[in-house]
Scaffold this motif. Sequence first.
Motif: not given
Length: 364
Positions: A64, A282, A293, A295
């Motif tokens: 992320a 996440t 990952a 967001t």
Amino acid sequence: MKAGIVGLPNVGKSTLFNCLSNTKAQSANFPFCTIEPNHSIINVPDKRLNTLEELVGPEKVIPATVEIVDIAGLVKGASKGEGLGNKFLANIRETDAIIHVLRCFDNDNITHVDGSIDPLRDKEIIDIELQLKDLETVNNRLEKVSRSAKSGDKESIAEKNVLEKAKNLLEQSTNIRSIELDPEDKNKYLKPLQLITEKPVLYVCNVDESSISTTNNHVDSVRTLIEKEGAELIILAAGIESEINELEDYEERRMFLDDLGLEEPGSSKLINATYNLLNLQTYFTAGSKEVRAWTIPKMATAPQAAGVIHTDFEKGFIKAEVISFDDYVNFKTEAKVKEAGKMRMEGKTYIVKNGDIIHFLFNV
């Protein structure tokens, strides 16, 4: 969503930004060495990604990210345009959260714009400049609304009351984020004004090596002062973070941290704290090609989370196959999770939890 690093000149903002981003913003020992804000998209450290990589063995892993901006040092009088103040304040207004760096170390070789080390004074200088700018914004809006309120317009009267409360508190050197107001009124009347002191804040005490794992009087005084704000405080040494950043080898970094009595670099703590400050979390997708990952805002629904991958996923959302991170770790593979009956089918109203591993089913 992005956070801006603010503080007086020479408190260690650019050194810290360089460590966070691995880019080299000019870091010089004089005021205003950062004139244009430096933007960087920064990877968010997450040990869960390492765990998933070990379990899945993907071709690639994508973390992320969070956007952080290094904004030039504010000085006294910034709200009136001193030291390129208007430009700096405009840059802060464009951010969603503030990382306020305070110098909490003594070093005669690094000049302080006010000639002495006093983080409480430094914080007050920044606070006052931001409050004055917000006061100007509130007054301008109040002037317009007051005219409508005189005619008896109920909406204008309600807005005027909220603005007057905000004005009174700003005049008493109180930040908007500390004002107790009905959340609906705050969103309706204050949020559109993009007030700087309404933004959530994280304080970073930049210390020397001797204070990293303990504390010092400067840090203690800051901690006491911000208690009533409910803000988080992080202690790190930008100089040490810079040294850690120069070490390419993981084992070297580990040994360096161990010698300092630290579990992880301060920059990692700061990035994760910033991510949280921006109200982000996440979720993961995991397959042989890629572990990634993603967001999303906290409280995002499954379709909204799907939309982060592609808008078509949100438009044509059917359902989400969800595995909790802990279940994935316990059972080791997706197949074994299914066998144990731990994979859940979730619909459009499902609120995604931090760490969920999700596969979306959609139809376009």
